[in-house]
Enzyme design. Sequence first.
Site, PDB file in Angstrom:
ATOM      1  N   LYS A   1      37.764  63.631  31.204  1.00 52.17           N
ATOM      2  CA  LYS A   1      36.914  63.823  31.007  1.00 52.17           C
ATOM      3  C   LYS A   1      36.346  65.531  31.745  1.00 52.17           C
ATOM      4  O   LYS A   1      35.775  66.391  30.643  1.00 52.17           O
ATOM      5  CB  LYS A   1      35.693  63.128  31.952  1.00 52.17           C
ATOM      6  CG  LYS A   1      34.527  63.537  31.787  1.00 52.17           C
ATOM      7  CD  LYS A   1      33.155  62.983  32.313  1.00 52.17           C
ATOM      8  CE  LYS A   1      32.312  63.761  32.384  1.00 52.17           C
ATOM      9  NZ  LYS A   1      30.668  62.132  33.154  1.00 52.17           N
TER      10      LYS A   1
ATOM     11  N   THR B   1      28.446  64.943  36.308  1.00 54.93           N
ATOM     12  CA  THR B   1      29.127  65.880  35.861  1.00 54.93           C
ATOM     13  C   THR B   1      29.152  66.246  34.541  1.00 54.93           C
ATOM     14  O   THR B   1      29.570  64.724  33.495  1.00 54.93           O
ATOM     15  CB  THR B   1      30.323  65.689  36.165  1.00 54.93           C
ATOM     16  OG1 THR B   1      30.946  65.566  37.739  1.00 54.93           O
ATOM     17  CG2 THR B   1      31.572  66.565  36.032  1.00 54.93           C
TER      18      THR B   1
ATOM     19  N   LYS C   1      32.407  72.996  39.918  1.00 52.79           N
ATOM     20  CA  LYS C   1      33.158  71.519  40.149  1.00 52.79           C
ATOM     21  C   LYS C   1      33.855  72.164  39.473  1.00 52.79           C
ATOM     22  O   LYS C   1      35.787  71.338  39.411  1.00 52.79           O
ATOM     23  CB  LYS C   1      32.003  70.464  39.885  1.00 52.79           C
ATOM     24  CG  LYS C   1      32.441  69.153  38.873  1.00 52.79           C
ATOM     25  CD  LYS C   1      32.738  68.517  39.985  1.00 52.79           C
ATOM     26  CE  LYS C   1      33.196  66.304  39.312  1.00 52.79           C
ATOM     27  NZ  LYS C   1      33.519  65.922  40.570  1.00 52.79           N
TER      28      LYS C   1
HETATM   29  P1  NAD Z   1      29.048  54.771  35.446  1.00 50.25           P
HETATM   30  O1  NAD Z   1      28.567  54.907  33.918  1.00 50.25           O
HETATM   31  O2  NAD Z   1      28.952  54.250  36.391  1.00 50.25           O
HETATM   32  O3  NAD Z   1      26.729  55.293  36.163  1.00 50.25           O
HETATM   33  C1  NAD Z   1      26.708  55.664  35.123  1.00 50.25           C
HETATM   34  C2  NAD Z   1      24.921  55.416  34.357  1.00 50.25           C
HETATM   35  O4  NAD Z   1      23.777  55.186  34.311  1.00 50.25           O
HETATM   36  C3  NAD Z   1      25.465  53.700  34.358  1.00 50.25           C
HETATM   37  O5  NAD Z   1      24.790  52.754  35.849  1.00 50.25           O
HETATM   38  C4  NAD Z   1      24.490  53.429  33.425  1.00 50.25           C
HETATM   39  O6  NAD Z   1      23.880  52.563  32.922  1.00 50.25           O
HETATM   40  C5  NAD Z   1      23.171  54.738  34.086  1.00 50.25           C
HETATM   41  N1  NAD Z   1      22.570  55.612  32.152  1.00 50.25           N
HETATM   42  C6  NAD Z   1      22.612  55.673  30.989  1.00 50.25           C
HETATM   43  N2  NAD Z   1      21.735  55.842  30.620  1.00 50.25           N
HETATM   44  C7  NAD Z   1      20.883  56.388  31.181  1.00 50.25           C
HETATM   45  C8  NAD Z   1      19.854  56.144  30.490  1.00 50.25           C
HETATM   46  N3  NAD Z   1      19.316  56.823  29.883  1.00 50.25           N
HETATM   47  N4  NAD Z   1      18.743  55.815  32.079  1.00 50.25           N
HETATM   48  C9  NAD Z   1      19.453  55.966  33.259  1.00 50.25           C
HETATM   49  N5  NAD Z   1      20.210  55.308  33.235  1.00 50.25           N
HETATM   50  C10 NAD Z   1      21.042  55.172  33.025  1.00 50.25           C
HETATM   51  O7  NAD Z   1      29.312  56.565  36.007  1.00 50.25           O
HETATM   52  P2  NAD Z   1      29.663  56.935  37.524  1.00 50.25           P
HETATM   53  O8  NAD Z   1      30.922  56.765  37.805  1.00 50.25           O
HETATM   54  O9  NAD Z   1      28.443  56.159  38.968  1.00 50.25           O
HETATM   55  O10 NAD Z   1      29.821  58.607  37.475  1.00 50.25           O
HETATM   56  C11 NAD Z   1      28.001  59.172  37.568  1.00 50.25           C
HETATM   57  C12 NAD Z   1      27.981  60.323  36.814  1.00 50.25           C
HETATM   58  O11 NAD Z   1      29.358  61.335  38.157  1.00 50.25           O
HETATM   59  C13 NAD Z   1      29.066  60.714  35.720  1.00 50.25           C
HETATM   60  O12 NAD Z   1      29.137  62.354  35.204  1.00 50.25           O
HETATM   61  C14 NAD Z   1      30.885  61.566  36.936  1.00 50.25           C
HETATM   62  O13 NAD Z   1      32.028  62.055  35.326  1.00 50.25           O
HETATM   63  C15 NAD Z   1      30.334  61.649  38.023  1.00 50.25           C
HETATM   64  N6  NAD Z   1      31.141  61.996  38.769  1.00 50.25           N
HETATM   65  C16 NAD Z   1      31.881  60.351  39.231  1.00 50.25           C
HETATM   66  C17 NAD Z   1      33.134  60.068  40.028  1.00 50.25           C
HETATM   67  C18 NAD Z   1      33.783  58.953  40.550  1.00 50.25           C
HETATM   68  O14 NAD Z   1      34.192  58.444  41.463  1.00 50.25           O
HETATM   69  N7  NAD Z   1      32.929  57.789  39.451  1.00 50.25           N
HETATM   70  C19 NAD Z   1      33.103  61.154  40.890  1.00 50.25           C
HETATM   71  C20 NAD Z   1      32.239  62.389  40.891  1.00 50.25           C
HETATM   72  C21 NAD Z   1      31.412  62.735  39.913  1.00 50.25           C
END
Ligand code: NAD
Length: 300
Positions: free
Chosen positions: A244, A94, A169
Site C-alpha cells: 500500500k 496513511t 511517511k
Molecule cells: P484496520 O482495517 O484494522 O482499521 C480500520 C478501521 O476503520 C476498521 O475497524 C474499519 O471498520 C474502520 N472504518 C471503516 N470505515 C469507517 C467509517 N466510515 N467510519 C469509521 N470507521 C470506519 O486498519 P489498521 O491496521 O488499523 O490501519 C489503519 C490505518 O493506519 C491505515 O491507513 C494503515 O495504512 C495505517 N497504518 C497501519 C499500520 C499497521 O501496522 N496496521 C501501521 C502504520 C500505519
Amino acid sequence: MSKRVAFLGLGHMGGPMAANLVRAGYEVLAYDPVPAAQEQARTDGARVVDTAKQAAAEADCVITMLPNGRVVLDVYDEVLPAAKPGTLFIDCSTIDVADAKTASERAVAAGHRALDAPVSGGVAGAAAGTLTFMVGGEAADFADGLPLLEVMGGKVVHCGGAGVGQAAKICNNMLLGISMIGLSEAIVLGEKLGLTHEKFFDVVSTASGQSWALTSYCPVPGPVPTSPANNDYRPGFATALMNKDLGLAANALAANGVDGQIGLLAAAIYDRFNQDEAGKDFSAIVTDIRKRSGGENTRA
Ligand code: NAD
C-alpha cells in the site's frame, strides 16, 4: 484543548490508540461500523456512539484512523458540517499526499483546523503508546494537538505544512522497501557465491552496505534474533501494508514528476509478491527472490 476527543476508526491501530487516550484521562467518543470494534472500545472505557457525526459534534478534536484516502474524505464530508467551529481534525491514517492536502483544505474551508499525522511503529507501538507521528499542518495547530499525540506516541515530529507528514511517511517507507529488496538480492547472491549469512552480516553490518534493514530487521534467520525471519515471517510489517505504502509513493512520484525508477520498481516487485503473500512480513521478499533464483545454494 478540552479533554473530549472523537475517535473514528477503531481497527488494529485505532483501537489501542483510543484506549491509550482513555487511560490518559480523555473522554473518548468512539465510532466504528464494525460491532466487534465497538465492543472492544466499550471494554476499553470509550463512549461508543451510533454515528461518526454524533462523535464529531460533541468533541473538540476529531482523530481518524481509517483504511484509505477515499474513506477519510468521505468521513470528513460527513462530519465537517456537524463539528463545532474550530475543531481540530487529526488524520492518522496513511493516505495519498494529495488526499491529505484535500482533507486539510476541506476542514479549513468548513471553519476547522487540520493536521495529517501518519504513524510508524505498527500495532505493537499503538498498544504501547510508542508510535512515531509525522505531522503536517500549521505550527499553532501542531502545538494544540501535541499533548494528545504524546499520549499515543513516543516521538512526534512536526514535518511541515499540510500533507508533509504523509510525505515523510511515504519517503521513509519507499526507501525501506527499496533497501529491503536490495539487501535481499545481495543476500541471495552471497548464498549463490558460498557466503554464509553469518559472514555476510559480520562484514556488511559494519561496511558501506550497512542499513537498518540488515542490522535491525535482518531478512534471514540468525543474525538479528528479534527479526520476523526468525518467526516464519509473521509480521512485523505485513507485505500488504508495504505494498500500500509503495503504491502511495508511486502516486506521489508521478504527481510530482520525480524520476523514481527504483521506487516504481520496488512498488511493482511488492505488488507481485503481495498477490500470494500479503499476510507475510515484507522481509519475506528474500524468500521470493531466492525462489525466483532457483532456490538456495547448499554451500551457503
Ligand atoms: P484496520 O482495517 O484494522 O482499521 C480500520 C478501521 O476503520 C476498521 O475497524 C474499519 O471498520 C474502520 N472504518 C471503516 N470505515 C469507517 C467509517 N466510515 N467510519 C469509521 N470507521 C470506519 O486498519 P489498521 O491496521 O488499523 O490501519 C489503519 C490505518 O493506519 C491505515 O491507513 C494503515 O495504512 C495505517 N497504518 C497501519 C499500520 C499497521 O501496522 N496496521 C501501521 C502504520 C500505519
